[in-house]
Design a protein around this motif. Structure first.
Motif, short mmCIF file in Angstrom:
data_model
loop_
_atom_site.label_atom_id
_atom_site.label_comp_id
_atom_site.label_asym_id
_atom_site.label_seq_id
_atom_site.Cartn_x
_atom_site.Cartn_y
_atom_site.Cartn_z
N VAL A 127 0.87 -1.18 0.00
CA VAL A 127 0.00 0.00 0.00
C VAL A 127 0.90 1.23 0.00
CG1 VAL A 127 -1.75 1.31 1.24
CG2 VAL A 127 -1.81 -1.19 1.29
N GLY A 128 0.67 2.12 -0.96
CA GLY A 128 1.43 3.36 -1.03
C GLY A 128 0.49 4.54 -0.98
N GLU A 129 0.66 5.42 0.01
CA GLU A 129 -0.27 6.52 0.20
C GLU A 129 0.09 7.71 -0.69
OE1 GLU A 129 -2.12 6.11 4.58
OE2 GLU A 129 -0.15 7.07 4.55
N GLY A 130 -0.71 7.93 -1.73
CA GLY A 130 -0.49 9.06 -2.62
C GLY A 130 -1.18 10.32 -2.15
N ALA A 131 -2.23 10.16 -1.33
CA ALA A 131 -2.94 11.31 -0.75
C ALA A 131 -2.36 11.62 0.62
CB ALA A 131 -4.44 10.99 -0.64
N ASN A 132 -2.84 12.68 1.24
CA ASN A 132 -2.42 13.04 2.59
C ASN A 132 -3.26 12.30 3.63
OD1 ASN A 132 -0.35 15.18 2.22
ND2 ASN A 132 -2.02 16.18 1.11
N MET A 133 -2.61 11.45 4.43
CA MET A 133 -3.26 10.70 5.51
C MET A 133 -4.51 9.96 5.04
SD MET A 133 -3.86 12.21 9.38
CE MET A 133 -5.54 12.82 9.15
#
Length: 460
Positions: A355-361
């Motif tokens: 899982v890679g977070e592209g958005a903020n939080m």
């Protein structure tokens, strides 16, 4: 005489008590700001081993100071719609920390914007900007204005009114805003024009995300999405894996999502789903990015239009269902807290590997715990989505030197920055007793650089 282990445990207890005490003070001072509380807790909890090992940070009150903005500005934004009706929105700018450089962070136009949202984003930005290795501090801004359904003239009038007030607090060496949700090249252009008119001079470095013809940087549009994929690719490589042949879900269909899809596809992945605030599409044959970009960027329509051109695809109302689609890699690129505990468990049960977070939080604290407890490769937002602000800093550098780099030059610099963020996060996690935990590693790596600068510059 106490054993080494007893001494370590005592140090950890002292550090935990200190962190909890400061956190409770933050809650009391900032009531009813749940997003800000969440961001603070996630970072504070990660820093316990730092304070246990290096108590100088407690002595100098770094945590108390870093969690309080240097400045929070709110202002009225009046504007007139096409029918002559007067509207009043609220504008915000938080200037959180300037110890390693001028405040840097985007501007968000969305009905959900309030002080809590802006403060959580600005707080995260401190550590994200530090991780890039660039000389930029943390800030964020925005308004509760909703650009959806508004004409170009209405958006121009609103952004001009917004900048008329904001211009008093920004500058190339003071605070350098950029775009975020609801603020793209069009909005940045209008703001830059208004700033230039008021200032009576051409200060190219005051805003980033500008058009290429007036000081913008090539690859800035692609930077956040590309950077997220570059970071996740590094995580995968360490496990002998990669994007090639993987099934990927990317939430959202804005700037970050679009270019995360593009880069993932270029790495050989099949992206099967994306979304907007109304719902999501699932295309088992792989998302046609050209169609998505035309619908969202040119026609400015809803993602549901996709199935009219690709009848084999499915459209589903509501956004949360996108995480029920089996995938190897999930890239949440839409908004905060879009993956909750239930969605995280569904992803794990369906076999997600990274899982890679592209958005903020975009993941709640409980969701993050589920990923980490199940040994899912997890790239936290402040590390994985730092590509946008990294290239914004490169845009500032080009503006200062009055030159332009090629797309390939900027992209190569971005790729190296994301690799360094990954390596530094891994190293920090190992050095402080949490090997493999990139949430802890990214928080610590970002914190130490800022904290050391704060101590060196005194209590200010």
């Amino acid at each position: 005489m106490k054993t080494v282990e007893e001494i370590k445990e005592n140090s950890m207890e002292v550090a935990r008590n200190y962190v909890n005490e400061v956190y409770e003070a933050v809650i009391a001072r900032n009531p009813n700001e749940s997003e800000f509380h969440q961001a603070v807790k996630e970072i504070f909890d990660s820093l316990v081993p730092v304070f246990a090992k290096e108590p100088k940070y407690m002595k100098h009150g770094v945590l108390e100071r870093i969690s309080e903005p240097e400045r929070l500005i709110t202002f009225r934004v009046p504007w007139v719609d096409d029918n002559g009706k007067v509207h009043v929105n609220r504008g915000f700018r938080v200037q959180f920390n300037s110890n390693i450089g001028p405040y840097k962070g985007g501007i968000r136009f969305h009905p959900s914007v309030n002080a809590s949202i802006i403060k959580f984003l600005g707080f995260e930005q401190i550590f994200k900007n530090s991780l890039t290795g660039q000389p930029i501090g943390g800030g964020k801004g925005g308004s509760d204005f909703d650009p959806k359904g508004r004409s170009d003239n209405e958006i121009m009038r609103f952004t001009q009114s917004f900048m008329t007030e904001l211009c008093k607090y920004i500058g190339p060496d003071v605070d350098v805003p950029a775009g975020d949700i609801g603020v793209g090249a069009r909005e940045v252009g209008y703001m830059f024009g208004q700033y230039k008119k008021i200032r009576g001079g051409y200060e190219a470095g005051v805003l980033t995300g500008k058009g290429i013809g007036y000081g913008g940087s090539l690859a800035r549009t692609e930077a956040t999405g590309y950077g997220t994929v570059y970071f996740v690719e590094e995580m995968l490589k360490d496990q002998g894996l990669g994007f090639a042949g993987s099934t990927v879900i990317v939430s959202g269909s804005g700037n970050v999502s679009t270019y995360a899809i593009q880069k993932a596809q270029s790495f050989g992945a099949k992206v099967v789903a994306c979304s907007d605030s109304n719902g999501y599409i699932y295309d088992k044959e792989g998302i046609n990015l050209d169609t998505v970009k035309r619908i969202k960027e040119v026609e400015r329509k809803r993602i549901s239009e996709y199935v009219n051109e690709h009848p084999h695809a499915e459209y589903h109302e509501g956004c949360s269902g996108i995480w029920s689609i089996p995938c190897d890699i999930a890239l949440p690129c839409a908004t905060q807290n879009e993956i909750d505990e239930l969605a995280a468990q569904i992803l794990v049960d369906n076999g997600v590997r990274a899982v890679g977070e592209g958005a903020n939080m975009p993941s709640t604290l409980k969701a993050i715990d589920i990923f980490l407890n199940n040994n899912i490769l997890f790239g936290p937002a402040k590390a994985a989505n730092a590509g946008g602000v990294a290239v914004s800093s490169l845009e500032m550098a080009q503006n200062s030197m009055r030159l332009s780099w090629t797309f390939e030059e900027v992209d190569a610099k971005l790729h190296e920055i994301m690799k360094n963020i990954y390596r530094n996060s891994v190293k920090a996690a190992e050095n402080y007793g949490h090997p493999g935990n990139l949430v802890v590693g990214a928080n610590i790596a970002g914190f130490i650089k800022v904290a050391d600068a704060m101590i060196a510059q005194g209590v200010i």
